[in-house]
Design a protein around this motif. Structure first.
Motif, PDB file in Angstrom:
ATOM      1  N   MET A 171       0.835  -1.210   0.000  1.00  0.00           N
ATOM      2  CA  MET A 171       0.000   0.000   0.000  1.00  0.00           C
ATOM      3  C   MET A 171       0.868   1.257   0.000  1.00  0.00           C
ATOM      4  O   MET A 171       0.592   2.220  -0.737  1.00  0.00           O
ATOM      5  CB  MET A 171      -0.922  -0.013   1.230  1.00  0.00           C
ATOM      6  N   ILE A 172       1.929   1.271   0.819  1.00  0.00           N
ATOM      7  CA  ILE A 172       2.823   2.437   0.851  1.00  0.00           C
ATOM      8  C   ILE A 172       3.512   2.627  -0.496  1.00  0.00           C
ATOM      9  O   ILE A 172       3.610   3.739  -1.021  1.00  0.00           O
ATOM     10  CB  ILE A 172       3.866   2.283   1.977  1.00  0.00           C
ATOM     11  N   TYR A 173       3.984   1.498  -1.069  1.00  0.00           N
ATOM     12  CA  TYR A 173       4.671   1.581  -2.359  1.00  0.00           C
ATOM     13  C   TYR A 173       3.737   2.094  -3.453  1.00  0.00           C
ATOM     14  O   TYR A 173       4.113   2.967  -4.246  1.00  0.00           O
ATOM     15  CB  TYR A 173       5.217   0.205  -2.743  1.00  0.00           C
ATOM     16  N   MET A 174       2.527   1.565  -3.499  1.00  0.00           N
ATOM     17  CA  MET A 174       1.584   2.000  -4.526  1.00  0.00           C
ATOM     18  C   MET A 174       1.237   3.480  -4.364  1.00  0.00           C
ATOM     19  O   MET A 174       1.155   4.223  -5.340  1.00  0.00           O
ATOM     20  CB  MET A 174       0.315   1.150  -4.451  1.00  0.00           C
ATOM     21  N   ALA A 175       1.042   3.914  -3.096  1.00  0.00           N
ATOM     22  CA  ALA A 175       0.709   5.319  -2.862  1.00  0.00           C
ATOM     23  C   ALA A 175       1.852   6.229  -3.268  1.00  0.00           C
ATOM     24  O   ALA A 175       1.657   7.233  -3.979  1.00  0.00           O
ATOM     25  CB  ALA A 175       0.353   5.522  -1.389  1.00  0.00           C
ATOM     26  N   LEU A 176       3.081   5.900  -2.828  1.00  0.00           N
ATOM     27  CA  LEU A 176       4.233   6.735  -3.177  1.00  0.00           C
ATOM     28  C   LEU A 176       4.518   6.685  -4.673  1.00  0.00           C
ATOM     29  O   LEU A 176       4.918   7.686  -5.278  1.00  0.00           O
ATOM     30  CB  LEU A 176       5.463   6.290  -2.384  1.00  0.00           C
ATOM     31  N   HIS A 177       4.340   5.500  -5.258  1.00  0.00           N
ATOM     32  CA  HIS A 177       4.578   5.380  -6.699  1.00  0.00           C
ATOM     33  C   HIS A 177       3.598   6.244  -7.483  1.00  0.00           C
ATOM     34  O   HIS A 177       3.970   6.910  -8.457  1.00  0.00           O
ATOM     35  CB  HIS A 177       4.472   3.913  -7.121  1.00  0.00           C
ATOM     36  N   TRP A 178       2.346   6.242  -7.069  1.00  0.00           N
ATOM     37  CA  TRP A 178       1.335   7.006  -7.796  1.00  0.00           C
ATOM     38  C   TRP A 178       1.490   8.512  -7.563  1.00  0.00           C
ATOM     39  O   TRP A 178       1.348   9.312  -8.485  1.00  0.00           O
ATOM     40  CB  TRP A 178      -0.054   6.543  -7.364  1.00  0.00           C
ATOM     41  N   LEU A 179       1.802   8.883  -6.329  1.00  0.00           N
ATOM     42  CA  LEU A 179       1.865  10.303  -5.992  1.00  0.00           C
ATOM     43  C   LEU A 179       3.184  10.960  -6.374  1.00  0.00           C
ATOM     44  O   LEU A 179       3.208  12.141  -6.748  1.00  0.00           O
ATOM     45  CB  LEU A 179       1.629  10.494  -4.482  1.00  0.00           C
ATOM     46  N   LEU A 180       4.308  10.213  -6.288  1.00  0.00           N
ATOM     47  CA  LEU A 180       5.612  10.835  -6.476  1.00  0.00           C
ATOM     48  C   LEU A 180       6.429  10.227  -7.616  1.00  0.00           C
ATOM     49  O   LEU A 180       6.873  10.944  -8.516  1.00  0.00           O
ATOM     50  CB  LEU A 180       6.420  10.742  -5.170  1.00  0.00           C
TER      51      LEU A 180
END
Length: 503
Positions: A190-199
């Motif tokens: 979840m953290i990876y997907m969020a950071l990947h999508w946002l940054l």
């Protein structure tokens, strides 16, 4: 072929294992595992503490059974059963000054190798005890001391085989580790997907746009298409697009100037030959008996000399590159007369059939320190713009069109004001007034005159600027007459010889 290989290598570097995504994934895994470790060890210490307290509670219950029996004695079978229920080898109780051995296996003859007091163990001691238990040798006997409940005594002690506790700790550790790994994988994903999508994803878009634009800046498709985000990433995308647009415009202008330089070189080559022939005719005109021809012939020859020299320099450098100014003191009045003759002000008429006035506020013996040829071009460019504007301008109050030139020299600076009483400079032209091909003040102009003039003035160590807001404390303020000079007012600043020597 090499360009395609480079392009492929660039994309591999951006999107491959060494890219930002893989590094973010590795860091996420490392930090999650580190966090799990920091949680797992205290959790295991808490399990050990609870497990031992449970053993101590059972031991206290066993002492209560013994207290309820006649003469505080039980048979050997019941004693063994109680010890098995507690999971201990020895149970002891301290009341006041008396320490009483409650239960003991008769077959136990091993030595106690470690002792732990749960009543005052700190968190760090509990954590260290976990590692001590897991790394200790097999079949170690340990003594555990803990507080009693219901004021049954000062403390209760048990001696246990550590293997039982170690086995329970390993079982608990495996269970909690398996659950932690599952939760860690979910949280990390979840953290990876969020950071990947946002940054990471937008940063890759920005990076790829920079790489593609750097390889082929002429293609507009290589420019970034900004998203609708309003955060820092959206601002970065907008600024990148703005920089790409400005850079593309600058490159086009440079290509245009390069093509123009080649064209000027070709034109200069042929123009030099034609001017040389014209100069020969000018030499013969000097022998004319007509006084007007005799007066104008030297000036025409000087103009031809300047044109030929400029053509030669253009061919020499392949572009209109200016030489360093050769500064000397010379009289300003004759130079301004040459400018007026070059502009043909004596025969130039406006649309209202009026002559353009040439208003000089200088003394005949005024000297100026500059390169005479370059200063002639500076004043000529500004004056020609003023004359062209005045020629097509009709004044509302029937004021005669005039060009004003004023001069003031101080110890450090020399000030030349070139002004007119025309309509002034349009607001949209002020922003790019001294930019080549952009600062034209009149229809049909190239926008080069003021750019060249500023370049020549800056080569002298000075500058040219348009006076919009007159500051009364400036030295040149007394040269300007706002009521008469209602049009454009240009200030030419040149360092005086004293300042040049100090520099």
């Amino acid at each position: 072929m090499s360009d395609k290989s480079t392009d492929k290598a660039t994309k591999t570097k951006l999107w491959g294992f060494g890219g930002l995504s893989s590094r973010l994934l590795m860091l996420t895994i490392i930090f999650i595992l580190l966090g799990e470790f920091l949680i797992f060890v205290p959790s295991l210490a808490n399990f050990r503490n609870n497990w031992l307290n449970e053993k101590l509670a059972k031991a206290q219950i066993a002492t209560l059974v013994l207290d309820a029996s006649p003469d505080n004695m039980v048979d050997e079978a019941l004693e063994g059963e109680l010890l098995s229920h507690v999971g201990a080898e020895i149970v002891a109780l301290k009341r006041g000054e008396m320490r009483q051995l409650i239960l003991q296996r008769p077959t136990n003859s091993r030595m106690i190798e470690a002792s732990f007091d749960l009543r005052n163990e700190s968190v760090m001691q509990q954590i260290m005890a976990v590692f001590d238990a897991l790394l200790a040798p097999e079949n170690r006997l340990i003594k555990i001391r803990g507080a009693t409940k219901f004021d049954a005594g000062d403390f209760v002690e048990i001696v246990i085989d550590e293997n039982t506790m170690r086995a329970a700790m390993w079982t608990y550790g495996k269970n909690i580790m398996g659950l932690s790994i599952i939760l860690s994988i979910i949280v990390a994903a979840m953290i990876y997907m969020a950071l990947h999508w946002l940054l990471v994803r937008p940063i890759k878009r920005i990076t790829q746009s920079i790489v593609d634009f750097g390889q082929d800046p002429d293609q507009s498709k290589n420019m970034i298409v900004p998203s609708k985000r309003t955060d820092e990433v959206g601002i970065a995308e907008q600024q990148l697009l703005q920089m790409q647009l400005e850079l593309q415009t600058t490159l086009k202008e440079k290509n245009r100037l390069a093509a123009l330089g080649l064209a000027v070189s070709k034109i200069s080559h042929d123009l030099r030959n034609m001017l040389s022939s014209t100069q020969m005719i000018s030499d013969r005109l000097q022998n004319s008996e007509d006084p007007t021809v005799a007066r104008l012939a030297p000036k025409m020859e000087a103009a031809l000399d300047r044109a030929i020299n400029f053509c030669v320099r253009t061919l020499k450098y392949g572009q209109a590159k200016e030489e360093a100014p050769q500064k000397t003191f010379f009289a300003l009045q004759p130079l301004l007369d040459d400018v007026a003759d070059t502009l043909s002000l004596d025969i130039l008429k406006t649309s209202a059939d009026e002559n353009i006035g040439w208003d000089l506020n200088i003394d005949e013996d005024d000297l100026i320190y500059a390169d005479r040829h370059q200063l002639f071009r500076i004043i000529l460019n500004i004056s020609r713009n003023a004359a062209d504007i005045l020629k097509n301008h009709q004044s509302a109050n029937q004021t005669l069109p005039r060009i004003f030139i004023c001069y003031l020299a101080t110890q450090d600076m020399q000030y030349l004001v070139v002004a007119d009483n025309g309509p002034g400079v349009m607001e949209r032209a002020k922003q790019s007034l001294f930019n080549a091909f952009q600062g034209s003040m009149r229809p049909g102009g190239t926008g080069l005159g003021l750019a060249i003039s500023q370049e020549l003035a800056q080569a002298h160590g000075g500058d040219i600027k348009l006076i919009d807001d007159l500051q009364g404390d400036e030295p040149y303020a007394k040269l300007i007459e706002p009521k008469a000079m209602k049009g454009a007012i240009f200030l030419i600043e040149l360092p005086n010889k004293s300042q040049t020597d100090n520099a």
